[in-house]
Design a protein around this motif. Structure first.
Motif, PDB file in Angstrom:
ATOM      1  N   THR A 567       3.925  -4.654  -2.631  1.00  0.00           N
ATOM      2  CA  THR A 567       5.180  -4.199  -2.043  1.00  0.00           C
ATOM      3  C   THR A 567       5.858  -3.281  -3.062  1.00  0.00           C
ATOM      4  N   LEU A 568       5.804  -1.978  -2.800  1.00  0.00           N
ATOM      5  CA  LEU A 568       6.387  -1.006  -3.721  1.00  0.00           C
ATOM      6  C   LEU A 568       7.902  -1.044  -3.684  1.00  0.00           C
ATOM      7  N   LEU A 569       8.451  -1.339  -2.507  1.00  0.00           N
ATOM      8  CA  LEU A 569       9.903  -1.387  -2.367  1.00  0.00           C
ATOM      9  C   LEU A 569      10.257  -2.188  -1.128  1.00  0.00           C
ATOM     10  N   ASP A 570      11.119  -3.165  -1.296  1.00  0.00           N
ATOM     11  CA  ASP A 570      11.727  -3.888  -0.174  1.00  0.00           C
ATOM     12  C   ASP A 570      13.209  -3.956  -0.497  1.00  0.00           C
ATOM     13  N   ALA A 571      13.998  -3.109   0.160  1.00  0.00           N
ATOM     14  CA  ALA A 571      15.414  -2.959  -0.171  1.00  0.00           C
ATOM     15  C   ALA A 571      16.287  -3.545   0.925  1.00  0.00           C
ATOM     16  N   ASP A 572      17.139  -4.504   0.553  1.00  0.00           N
ATOM     17  CA  ASP A 572      18.160  -5.049   1.446  1.00  0.00           C
ATOM     18  C   ASP A 572      19.502  -4.436   1.061  1.00  0.00           C
ATOM     19  N   PHE A 573      20.133  -3.761   2.025  1.00  0.00           N
ATOM     20  CA  PHE A 573      21.391  -3.088   1.765  1.00  0.00           C
ATOM     21  C   PHE A 573      22.559  -3.990   2.153  1.00  0.00           C
ATOM     22  N   GLU A 574      23.719  -3.727   1.567  1.00  0.00           N
ATOM     23  CA  GLU A 574      24.908  -4.512   1.891  1.00  0.00           C
ATOM     24  C   GLU A 574      25.292  -4.373   3.359  1.00  0.00           C
ATOM     25  N   SER A 575      24.868  -3.304   3.979  1.00  0.00           N
ATOM     26  CA  SER A 575      25.149  -3.087   5.400  1.00  0.00           C
ATOM     27  C   SER A 575      24.334  -4.004   6.304  1.00  0.00           C
ATOM     28  N   GLY A 576      23.271  -4.617   5.759  1.00  0.00           N
ATOM     29  CA  GLY A 576      22.369  -5.422   6.560  1.00  0.00           C
ATOM     30  C   GLY A 576      21.099  -4.687   6.947  1.00  0.00           C
ATOM     31  N   ASP A 577      20.993  -3.414   6.606  1.00  0.00           N
ATOM     32  CA  ASP A 577      19.790  -2.637   6.881  1.00  0.00           C
ATOM     33  C   ASP A 577      18.712  -2.968   5.844  1.00  0.00           C
ATOM     34  N   ASN A 578      17.454  -2.607   6.179  1.00  0.00           N
ATOM     35  CA  ASN A 578      16.342  -2.918   5.297  1.00  0.00           C
ATOM     36  C   ASN A 578      15.283  -1.830   5.382  1.00  0.00           C
ATOM     37  N   VAL A 579      14.659  -1.531   4.234  1.00  0.00           N
ATOM     38  CA  VAL A 579      13.540  -0.589   4.165  1.00  0.00           C
ATOM     39  C   VAL A 579      12.433  -1.236   3.350  1.00  0.00           C
ATOM     40  N   ASP A 580      11.184  -1.073   3.811  1.00  0.00           N
ATOM     41  CA  ASP A 580      10.057  -1.717   3.145  1.00  0.00           C
ATOM     42  C   ASP A 580       8.889  -0.739   3.060  1.00  0.00           C
ATOM     43  N   VAL A 581       8.228  -0.688   1.883  1.00  0.00           N
ATOM     44  CA  VAL A 581       7.054   0.168   1.675  1.00  0.00           C
ATOM     45  C   VAL A 581       5.962  -0.677   1.025  1.00  0.00           C
ATOM     46  N   GLU A 582       4.763  -0.685   1.651  1.00  0.00           N
ATOM     47  CA  GLU A 582       3.651  -1.492   1.152  1.00  0.00           C
ATOM     48  C   GLU A 582       2.375  -0.669   1.105  1.00  0.00           C
ATOM     49  N   VAL A 583       1.505  -0.989   0.143  1.00  0.00           N
ATOM     50  CA  VAL A 583       0.142  -0.459   0.121  1.00  0.00           C
ATOM     51  C   VAL A 583      -0.796  -1.644  -0.048  1.00  0.00           C
ATOM     52  N   SER A 584      -1.985  -1.538   0.509  1.00  0.00           N
ATOM     53  CA  SER A 584      -2.921  -2.652   0.431  1.00  0.00           C
ATOM     54  C   SER A 584      -4.350  -2.145   0.379  1.00  0.00           C
ATOM     55  N   ARG A 585      -5.219  -3.010  -0.130  1.00  0.00           N
ATOM     56  CA  ARG A 585      -6.659  -2.747  -0.122  1.00  0.00           C
ATOM     57  C   ARG A 585      -7.359  -4.025   0.288  1.00  0.00           C
ATOM     58  N   GLY A 586      -8.353  -3.920   1.173  1.00  0.00           N
ATOM     59  CA  GLY A 586      -9.029  -5.109   1.661  1.00  0.00           C
ATOM     60  C   GLY A 586     -10.531  -4.944   1.713  1.00  0.00           C
ATOM     61  N   PHE A 587     -11.225  -6.061   1.526  1.00  0.00           N
ATOM     62  CA  PHE A 587     -12.681  -6.105   1.628  1.00  0.00           C
ATOM     63  C   PHE A 587     -13.051  -7.169   2.649  1.00  0.00           C
ATOM     64  N   GLU A 588     -13.969  -6.857   3.552  1.00  0.00           N
ATOM     65  CA  GLU A 588     -14.445  -7.818   4.541  1.00  0.00           C
ATOM     66  C   GLU A 588     -15.962  -7.723   4.647  1.00  0.00           C
ATOM     67  N   ARG A 589     -16.606  -8.893   4.645  1.00  0.00           N
ATOM     68  CA  ARG A 589     -18.045  -8.953   4.892  1.00  0.00           C
ATOM     69  C   ARG A 589     -18.272  -9.740   6.183  1.00  0.00           C
ATOM     70  N   ILE A 590     -19.017  -9.171   7.110  1.00  0.00           N
ATOM     71  CA  ILE A 590     -19.356  -9.895   8.334  1.00  0.00           C
ATOM     72  C   ILE A 590     -20.879  -9.967   8.447  1.00  0.00           C
ATOM     73  N   ASP A 591     -21.382 -11.160   8.772  1.00  0.00           N
ATOM     74  CA  ASP A 591     -22.816 -11.396   8.849  1.00  0.00           C
ATOM     75  C   ASP A 591     -23.367 -11.209  10.255  1.00  0.00           C
ATOM     76  N   GLN A 592     -22.472 -11.182  11.243  1.00  0.00           N
ATOM     77  CA  GLN A 592     -22.885 -10.987  12.615  1.00  0.00           C
ATOM     78  C   GLN A 592     -22.027  -9.908  13.251  1.00  0.00           C
ATOM     79  N   PRO A 593     -22.612  -9.025  14.046  1.00  0.00           N
ATOM     80  CA  PRO A 593     -21.786  -8.026  14.746  1.00  0.00           C
ATOM     81  C   PRO A 593     -20.759  -8.723  15.638  1.00  0.00           C
TER      82      PRO A 593
END
Length: 762
Positions: A567-593
């Motif tokens: 989570t690069l930025l999760d900002a809660d403002f005094e107004s009650g508004d919110n902004v969120d920025v995320e980056v992710s990386r994932g690995f998945e192995r599947i043995d059956q289609p």
């Protein structure tokens, strides 16, 4: 005579004298943490803190309160108010910007709460919502909790707002707002703010009759300022829902629950047009009842006969692009009431009991013939028991379900518990060729060590669990390790720094038949760390930066899944508004289609993908509020873009309209496709006791357009009338443009129901 005085204060006359395959649980680090938490819990009990106290004044036989929101009866002046509130947000520990005073009265049958909530800008008080149990993140509100066993773990939660909305729930591991207690509240708005009068019958509560004091706490929200103030436990690491930090309500004596007997009959009429029929319709009526009895003031038994859930709202539709089944929330009152005791290592997900496995098969209802329920407390034990008999279902005969749960409190905030479930399937009525499956059993234990006094005033937690199921076939081909799940979790849930780590292992044959398990045969390590500073800016309340990691292997140690999210930025403002920025990386192995769509199959292999996501949300207190998010990244052999959004409009109090959508654009070498899901909602809350709600849902995967409309009229607390209408249309994908005789949507099914419930107490 009203209690408002000319200076905006309150008259303070009061009677003098009334102001009164295994987890390494033996690891040295784990053993050390368990020992530290145990010693801290014993050596530094929360009761060592100074607690505010308010005395409940007993009313005489001549005293009467007319519940209208005006605290103008003379008896209110005999009670000294609870004051001394402190801010939790935005300035921890600061004096509130607006004063609040709470008074408590009682007689043999009921507890009365009088609240004076002053406001220097009465036109700024916000009260959009009226419907029972609607979320109040949009409004000014007054909340309180009652710890009737003085155990610091369980309790009752209540809330109201300036429009008269009533909400309630049960406190335990989480807040269970599905509980609907029988109580009353009336509010009034004044030139000095707003006020409320509340009556809670003692027959609504379970409590220890030997106690002359309860835990109690109050919280007020001043929404336009996003200000939260509490009477006790106002630190950000504490809060209203941790009853261990509650103040004390004293002076209680000679409380009566009456006979403790409640009879709740119902009658229902249904009209349906089943799927696949053109003209045939079915109309029928039915009746049933629930009976509950307080065996003791703290332990309640209930019996249900011919249970019907005609009033239950339809599930929110979701598009599933994963390999695993989706979990939907329970919505049926019989299973929701008192369900908090069945919570079992919820953060780790072993789910030995999931109530939607009872009375539902493939989302289709199965009749519940009868059921019994027991819940409450006996000494230091919290108990729960369910016994249900269902009728014939799709491909199934009658079934018996048994669920038993017991939790033993330890020290100030900790517990150890056991759970047991049984499922027995019988032959379908008249089916002599059917061979019933053997009874299937599940048993498990969980440990929760929690303290709010770690290093003085911090929260720390250690959890452990183990669950075992019986051999599903009975031939002895599976080992104990195959049929079990186990895990540990260490948690540090605090305001500015939060972290946790957990290790879980689920056997290949782990399948609790009254539970919900989307995935088995894995070992998972899952740590996370979050830093949430509070910069000294008038417009910014808090920033959060978080690192999340998941490493999942099969039981032989081969990597199956790895997720890294920042989570690069999760900002809660005094107004009650919110902004969120995320980056992710994932690995998945599947043995059956696996088939992600009817015409698209993902081949076996190993996949590494990256994704970014940006989201924003505006404060719900505004007449028009909304949210939006955009995500893009790799998806199996290609990529995906996800766009989500929605808005809610509240033009006047009691009216609300909203819409939400989700769009997945998937581009794969095996085939590209787009999924769309849309939902439109509307509500007209005529008063806090009468409402009309509706929603329309559509997705292009099932191609079903569904309408749901419900009217609820609370005749009086505990007595309800429901009118429900549903209509589903199936989209015709081959409709020919320009052919008026070819309808784009054809009726798939429709139905209506009317249900009346009536509560009689003795």
């Amino acid at each position: 005579m009203r209690m408002w005085d000319g200076d905006g204060g309150v008259t303070r006359r009061a009677r003098a004298g009334r102001a009164r395959r295994h987890v390494h649980a033996a690891d040295p680090a784990v053993r050390s943490l368990v020992l530290v938490l145990a010693l801290v819990g014993v050596a530094l009990p929360v009761d060592a803190q100074d607690r505010p106290t308010v005395e409940a004044v007993r009313m005489t036989g001549e005293d009467r309160i007319r519940l209208d929101g005006h605290l103008d009866e003379d008896v209110w002046r005999t009670a000294l108010p609870a004051t001394g509130f402190r801010q939790q947000n935005p300035a921890e520990g600061a004096e509130p910007t607006e004063p609040t005073e709470i008074r408590i009265l009682y007689d043999a049958e009921s507890l009365y709460i009088g609240a004076l909530l002053y406001d220097s800008r009465p036109d700024g008080v916000i009260g959009h919502q009226r419907r029972r149990d609607a979320g109040l993140a949009t409004d000014d509100r007054f909340m309180w909790v009652l710890d009737t066993f003085l155990d610091g773990r369980t309790g009752y939660f209540f809330e109201i707002n300036p429009a008269g909305l009533m909400g309630d729930g049960l406190l335990g591991a989480h807040v269970n707002k599905s509980w609907d207690g029988i109580w009353e509240a009336r509010v009034q708005r004044h030139e000095r703010g707003w006020s409320a009068e509340i009556r809670i019958p003692f027959s609504t509560l379970n409590f220890d009759p030997t106690l002359d004091r309860w835990g109690i706490n109050f919280q007020r929200t001043i929404r336009r300022k996003n200000e939260e103030i509490l009477w006790s436990g106002w630190r950000r690491n504490q809060g209203l829902f941790r009853t261990v930090h509650a103040g004390r309500l004293t002076g209680l004596r000679d409380l009566s629950q009456g006979l403790g007997l409640e009879v709740k009959p119902y009658t229902v009429g249904n009209w349906t047009r089943p799927p696949g029929t053109d003209v045939n319709t079915f109309a029928n009526g039915d009746a049933g009842f629930d009976v509950s009895y307080n065996i003791t003031p703290s332990l309640r038994a209930a019996l249900t006969v011919n249970t019907d859930f005609a009033e239950v709202e339809v599930d929110q539709r979701r598009v599933n692009l994963t390999r695993f089944p989706l979990r939907f929330e329970e919505r049926r009152d019989f299973f929701l009431e008192g369900s908090g005791v069945y919570a079992f290592a919820t953060s780790s997900g072993p789910s030995p009991y999931f109530s939607r496995r009872i009375g539902l098969v493939g989302g289709e209802p199965v009749p519940i013939i009868a059921g019994a329920r027991l819940g409450g407390q006996a000494g230091r034990y919290e108990l729960g028991f369910l016994q249900i008999r269902t009728g014939d279902g799709p491909g199934l005969g009658p079934e018996d379900f048994t669920v038993a749960r017991a939790k033993r409190s330890l020290m100030e905030q900790s517990s150890v518990g056991l759970i047991y479930t049984r499922r027995a399937t019988h032959a379908r009525t008249g089916d002599t060729a059917f061979v019933a499956a053997p009874d299937r059993h599940t048993i498990g234990w969980d440990l929760d060590l929690f303290t709010s006094r770690f290093l003085g005033s911090l929260n720390a937690q250690f959890e452990a669990f183990a669950v075992l199921v019986t051999d599903p076939i009975g031939d002895g081909s599976t080992s104990v390790g195959d049929r079990s799940a186990r895990g540990i979790r260490m948690n540090f849930p605090n305001d500015r720094i939060r972290f946790h780590t957990s290790l879980r292992e689920f056997g290949e044959a782990y399948d609790p038949t009254v539970g919900f398990i989307p995935r088995v045969g894995f070992r998972r390590l899952q740590p996370s760390f979050a830093w949430a500073p509070r910069p000294d800016f008038d417009w910014l309340r808090q920033l959060t930066f978080e690192v999340f990691f998941e490493y999942l292997t099969d039981l032989d140690g081969r990597l199956l899944t790895r997720n890294e999210r920042l989570t690069l930025l999760d900002a809660d403002f005094e107004s009650g508004d919110n902004v969120d920025v995320e980056v992710s990386r994932g690995f998945e192995r599947i043995d059956q289609p696996f088939r992600i769509r009817q015409d698209v199959t993902i081949p076996r292999g190993a996949y590494t993908n990256r994704e970014w996501k940006v989201s924003a949300q505006t404060a719900g207190r505004r007449r028009l509020s909304g949210s939006a998010s955009l995500a893009h990244g790799g998806f199996w052999t290609g990529d995906r873009t996800v766009l989500e959004g929605g808005f809610t409009a509240r033009p006047v109090p009691g009216w609300a309209f909203g819409a939400s959508f989700e769009r997945n654009d998937v581009d794969l070498p095996e085939g590209s496709f787009t999924t769309n899901l849309a939902r439109v909602t509307g509500a007209w809350d005529v008063s806090p006791r009468a409402s009309l709600t509706s929603n329309i849902q559509y997705d292009n995967v099932s191609r079903v357009l569904g309408l749901f409309v419900r009217v609820r009229w609370i005749l009086r607390p505990g007595n309800d009338l429901f009118l429900v209408y549903t209509h589903n249309w199936l989209e015709n994908p081959i409709a020919i443009p320009g052919r008026p005789d070819e309808r784009r949507f054809e009726t798939l099914s429709r139905g209506a129901a009317a249900k009346l419930t009536y509560a009689i107490r003795f």
